[in-house]
Scaffold this active site. Structure first.
Site, PDB file in Angstrom:
ATOM      1  N   LYS A  81     -30.365  64.964   6.483  1.00 49.58           N
ATOM      2  CA  LYS A  81     -29.290  64.321   6.012  1.00 49.58           C
ATOM      3  C   LYS A  81     -28.211  65.169   4.928  1.00 49.58           C
ATOM      4  O   LYS A  81     -27.055  65.313   5.152  1.00 49.58           O
ATOM      5  CB  LYS A  81     -29.676  62.971   5.254  1.00 49.58           C
ATOM      6  CG  LYS A  81     -30.507  63.036   3.996  1.00 49.58           C
ATOM      7  CD  LYS A  81     -30.633  61.836   3.441  1.00 49.58           C
ATOM      8  CE  LYS A  81     -31.569  62.010   2.198  1.00 49.58           C
ATOM      9  NZ  LYS A  81     -33.152  62.196   2.502  1.00 49.58           N
ATOM     10  N   THR A  82     -28.905  66.003   4.359  1.00 48.79           N
ATOM     11  CA  THR A  82     -28.063  66.971   3.473  1.00 48.79           C
ATOM     12  C   THR A  82     -27.386  68.114   4.486  1.00 48.79           C
ATOM     13  O   THR A  82     -26.128  68.157   4.061  1.00 48.79           O
ATOM     14  CB  THR A  82     -28.810  67.663   2.394  1.00 48.79           C
ATOM     15  OG1 THR A  82     -29.377  66.879   1.593  1.00 48.79           O
ATOM     16  CG2 THR A  82     -28.116  68.506   1.691  1.00 48.79           C
ATOM     17  N   ALA A  83     -28.161  68.590   5.323  1.00 48.90           N
ATOM     18  CA  ALA A  83     -27.329  69.331   6.315  1.00 48.90           C
ATOM     19  C   ALA A  83     -26.179  68.676   6.964  1.00 48.90           C
ATOM     20  O   ALA A  83     -25.121  69.277   7.186  1.00 48.90           O
ATOM     21  CB  ALA A  83     -28.123  69.932   7.303  1.00 48.90           C
TER      22      ALA A  83
ATOM     23  N   GLU B 170     -29.918  67.094  -6.746  1.00 48.67           N
ATOM     24  CA  GLU B 170     -31.418  67.537  -6.724  1.00 48.67           C
ATOM     25  C   GLU B 170     -31.255  69.010  -6.655  1.00 48.67           C
ATOM     26  O   GLU B 170     -32.107  69.668  -7.168  1.00 48.67           O
ATOM     27  CB  GLU B 170     -31.759  66.780  -5.409  1.00 48.67           C
ATOM     28  CG  GLU B 170     -33.353  67.094  -5.320  1.00 48.67           C
ATOM     29  CD  GLU B 170     -33.922  66.587  -3.842  1.00 48.67           C
ATOM     30  OE1 GLU B 170     -34.924  66.118  -3.915  1.00 48.67           O
ATOM     31  OE2 GLU B 170     -32.979  66.285  -2.917  1.00 48.67           O
TER      32      GLU B 170
ATOM     33  N   GLN C 126     -32.145  57.562   0.172  1.00 48.65           N
ATOM     34  CA  GLN C 126     -33.421  57.721   0.618  1.00 48.65           C
ATOM     35  C   GLN C 126     -33.649  56.387   1.288  1.00 48.65           C
ATOM     36  O   GLN C 126     -33.311  55.406   1.243  1.00 48.65           O
ATOM     37  CB  GLN C 126     -34.527  57.873  -0.394  1.00 48.65           C
ATOM     38  CG  GLN C 126     -34.583  59.196  -0.983  1.00 48.65           C
ATOM     39  CD  GLN C 126     -35.537  59.086  -2.067  1.00 48.65           C
ATOM     40  OE1 GLN C 126     -36.084  58.325  -2.665  1.00 48.65           O
ATOM     41  NE2 GLN C 126     -35.848  60.602  -2.427  1.00 48.65           N
TER      42      GLN C 126
ATOM     43  N   GLY D 144     -30.369  45.703  -0.349  1.00 47.64           N
ATOM     44  CA  GLY D 144     -29.292  44.413  -0.547  1.00 47.64           C
ATOM     45  C   GLY D 144     -27.886  44.744  -1.009  1.00 47.64           C
ATOM     46  O   GLY D 144     -26.988  44.318  -0.501  1.00 47.64           O
TER      47      GLY D 144
END
Length: 439
Positions: A214-216, A238, A362, A384
């Site tokens: 996901k970061t890439a 992070e 996440q 939610g």
């Protein structure tokens, strides 16, 4: 101790606000209440709440009027007196209500009266918040004062588009070619077809389990924006900024990311040449990586405001990695309320500065317990509020991570699980993991 009444006269005039006189404020409050007595239907036009009024008796009267309106009852002196009951004396008796009922000859200037009341309310709240900060002088109080200032700016400040302007915009779209994209180019044709580009003001959630890429992928979207002359702020909560910069350079130069750990020893001459070219490209992009020490929404807001001021007309994209690391200044009883407050603020931020915000998130460990590891929206942690505030949700899945023997499968699946203004479905991209590149 600092008291509001002890402030010098000059300090009462805060930037961005005019300061009507107190008598003008009370007169405006009385005219509003009188206008509702004169034409009860005009209460539909008001955005005021009882706490916006300065006087307790006016707060109580407006509260009663609001309750009568909600109960579909008439609003006049008799119904208000009946609703007040034993509290009638606390507001000055029937004579005060009668004087209000005849105080307003017309509702033509109702919006002007409302603006005066709102301006005074803003000043009162700013002074209270500033006094708390001056008395305690802590970072939490400073943060609360800043948040108060931002929230108060948004009250009553929106200029609503007229119906004529709206119809003209729709007419122009019918007869003027707007191009294939309505937003910022994603850099991928298949994703553009699904999204029409990243729309300004949208909150876009990109979620996956760890090591899915996901970061890439987020960095790839940032790079694609820059390739088209756009501006990007990447907030890394992070990883250190150097690590992210090396990922970008690896993708640009097609040099294995492992080599960037020790380039002096591992780079070939060809690698060095490609790396220098990539450094030159990266240098000229309007892409800034931030690893802020204070990971709060107000900190993000300050940088976004600065960038938008510097680049008011360019395509602008924000990437935040990731949601669960954003801190809040106040305490909440439950973690889901923390997440809800963050996503709500980020959505407001996106709309205020007309910038698409890509927010990484996440997924819960529940994914790992299923035979089919493909994520669902229900796997979002505290899903939610995320589902409610996000305009678009993308869930990433890479089969190679779970099936180590399947070395031929280099694809990453991007499941557009929610799209407020468009279709949902699957997009597949080829993932060159060693370079962090998507094709």
């Amino acid at each position: 101790m600092y008291e509001i009444s002890n402030w010098p006269e000059g300090n009462q005039r805060l930037t961005g606000y005019t300061q009507p006189s107190e008598s003008e404020e009370i007169a405006a409050e009385n005219m509003i209440l009188g206008a509702v007595f004169l034409e009860p239907a005009c209460i539909f036009e008001l955005i005021l709440e009882p706490y916006h009024f300065s006087q307790k008796k006016n707060q109580l009267i407006f509260q009663v009027m609001t309750e009568l309106h909600q109960e579909s009852l008439g609003i006049d002196v008799v119904t208000v007196v009946n609703k007040l009951g034993s509290q009638i004396e606390s507001i000055g008796g029937i004579s005060y209500l009668t004087s209000l009922a005849v105080s307003c000859p017309t509702t033509v200037h109702l919006e002007d009266y409302q603006q005066i009341v709102l301006e005074h309310y803003k000043l009162r709240e700013l002074k209270r918040s500033a006094a708390r900060f001056l008395n305690d002088g802590g970072l939490i109080e400073a943060e609360q004062f800043y948040q108060t200032f931002i929230k108060l700016q948004e009250i009553g400040m929106t200029q609503e588009e007229t119906k004529q302007d709206l119809m003209m915009d729709i007419f122009n779209e019918m007869y003027e070619d707007q191009g294939e994209l309505n937003g910022i180019d994603t850099g991928f044709d298949s994703l553009n077809r699904m999204t029409s580009g990243w729309s300004k003001g949208d909150l876009i959630v990109l979620a996956a389990r760890p090591s899915m890429g996901k970061t890439a992928f987020a960095l790839s979207l940032a790079m694609n924006c820059c390739k088209n002359g756009g501006v990007v702020d990447v907030f890394s909560l992070e990883m250190p900024k150097k690590q992210l910069a090396k990922r970008i350079l690896s993708s640009l130069s097609k040099i294995d990311g492992a080599k960037w750990k020790n380039p002096y020893r591992l780079f070939t001459e060809e690698d060095q040449a490609r790396a220098n070219t990539a450094l030159g490209v990266f240098h000229h992009w309007h892409l800034q990586i931030h690893d802020p020490s204070q990971k709060t929404v107000s900190g993000l807001r300050a940088q976004i405001q600065k960038t938008r001021r510097e680049f008011p007309d360019e395509d602008y994209l924000v990437v935040i990695d990731y949601l669960q690391l954003i801190a809040v200044s106040r305490k909440y009883d439950r973690h889901d309320l923390v997440i809800a407050s963050i996503t709500k603020e980020l959505k407001q931020l996106a709309r205020q500065y007309e910038v698409p915000i890509i927010l990484l998130s996440q997924l819960s460990r529940g994914v790992e317990q299923r035979m089919d590891k493909r994520p669902k929206m229900s796997d979002l942690r505290d899903s939610g509020s995320i589902e409610q505030d996000a305009d678009l949700i993308m869930l990433l899945y890479r089969d190679e991570y779970y099936n180590k023997d399947n070395t031929e499968n280099k694809f990453i699946e991007i499941d557009i699980a929610k799209h407020r203004n468009g279709p949902v479905g699957m997009v597949k991209l080829l993932f060159e993991k060693e370079y962090g590149r998507f094709v």
